[in-house]
Design an enzyme around this catalytic site. Sequence first.
Site, mmCIF file in Angstrom:
data_model
loop_
_atom_site.group_PDB
_atom_site.id
_atom_site.type_symbol
_atom_site.label_atom_id
_atom_site.label_comp_id
_atom_site.label_asym_id
_atom_site.label_seq_id
_atom_site.Cartn_x
_atom_site.Cartn_y
_atom_site.Cartn_z
ATOM 1 N N LYS A 83 4.476 4.379 4.115
ATOM 2 C CA LYS A 83 4.434 2.990 3.662
ATOM 3 C C LYS A 83 5.820 2.384 3.821
ATOM 4 C CE LYS A 83 1.613 1.507 -0.200
ATOM 5 N NZ LYS A 83 1.658 1.324 -1.648
HETATM 6 C C1 E4P Z 1 -1.064 -0.283 -2.889
HETATM 7 O O1 E4P Z 1 -0.761 0.124 -1.800
HETATM 8 C C2 E4P Z 1 -0.200 -1.183 -3.667
HETATM 9 O O2 E4P Z 1 1.070 -0.608 -3.873
HETATM 10 C C3 E4P Z 1 -0.849 -1.544 -4.984
HETATM 11 O O3 E4P Z 1 -2.186 -1.910 -4.733
HETATM 12 C C4 E4P Z 1 -0.106 -2.644 -5.709
HETATM 13 O O4 E4P Z 1 -0.827 -3.021 -6.843
HETATM 14 P P1 E4P Z 1 -0.183 -3.927 -8.001
HETATM 15 O O5 E4P Z 1 0.003 -5.292 -7.460
HETATM 16 O O6 E4P Z 1 -1.202 -3.889 -9.103
HETATM 17 O O7 E4P Z 1 1.120 -3.279 -8.393
#
Ligand code: E4P
Length: 203
Positions: A83
């Site tokens: 990521k």
């Molecule tokens: C997933 O890859 C993201 O990091 C996650 O869905 C972020 O979610 P949030 O906005 O609730 O922190």
Amino acid sequence: MKFFIDTANIEEIKKAVAWGLVDGATTNPSLIAKEGRDFKQVVLEICGLVNGPVSAEVISAEAEQMVVEAKDLAAWHENVIIKAPCTIEGLKAVKKLESLGIKTNVTLVFSANQVLCAAKAGASYISPFVGRLDDAGEDGLKMIEESMRIIKNYGYKSEIIVASIRSPLTVSKAAELGAHVATIPFKIMEQLVKHPLTDVGIK
Ligand code: E4P
């Protein structure tokens, strides 16, 4: 639609995997920190449970350093994908990593142009954040609609991951729009299956 589980909590992952609904997992530094455990240990345990891509995020700000970090993470387990944030440095790293055969997930995506640029960089996955856009008074699902149109118009290989999901409705709406993947917090994955009238009917 593929379902990824959006958590670093091992017990939650075990339960959801047992339901047969999990095709992958996403973590981020905040989710890992919440568990108060060693990053590598957590990622390896998730990889042992989930038969699919497991996103682990790089934290460097500069492309060269991201690539170094990413190569290390990718060597941990074949399920690990990288990521990286949607910045110029992040996309430079993504292009390099994809050319090396290391799969990437471009994260912190909040606009259709970011989706377009991440697709051009060759990302395997792109994660528009629906909930955070909704929180800011924008229309998160509209960005999913735009993203799917962009990917289809040009035949990009990138798969759209609907991220930052706050409600079960987002999942079905995103599925109607043809999003490839939804990454779903445990509680919401549980809610997807439930309906009060099902319980009434059983009684
Ligand atoms: C997933 O890859 C993201 O990091 C996650 O869905 C972020 O979610 P949030 O906005 O609730 O922190």
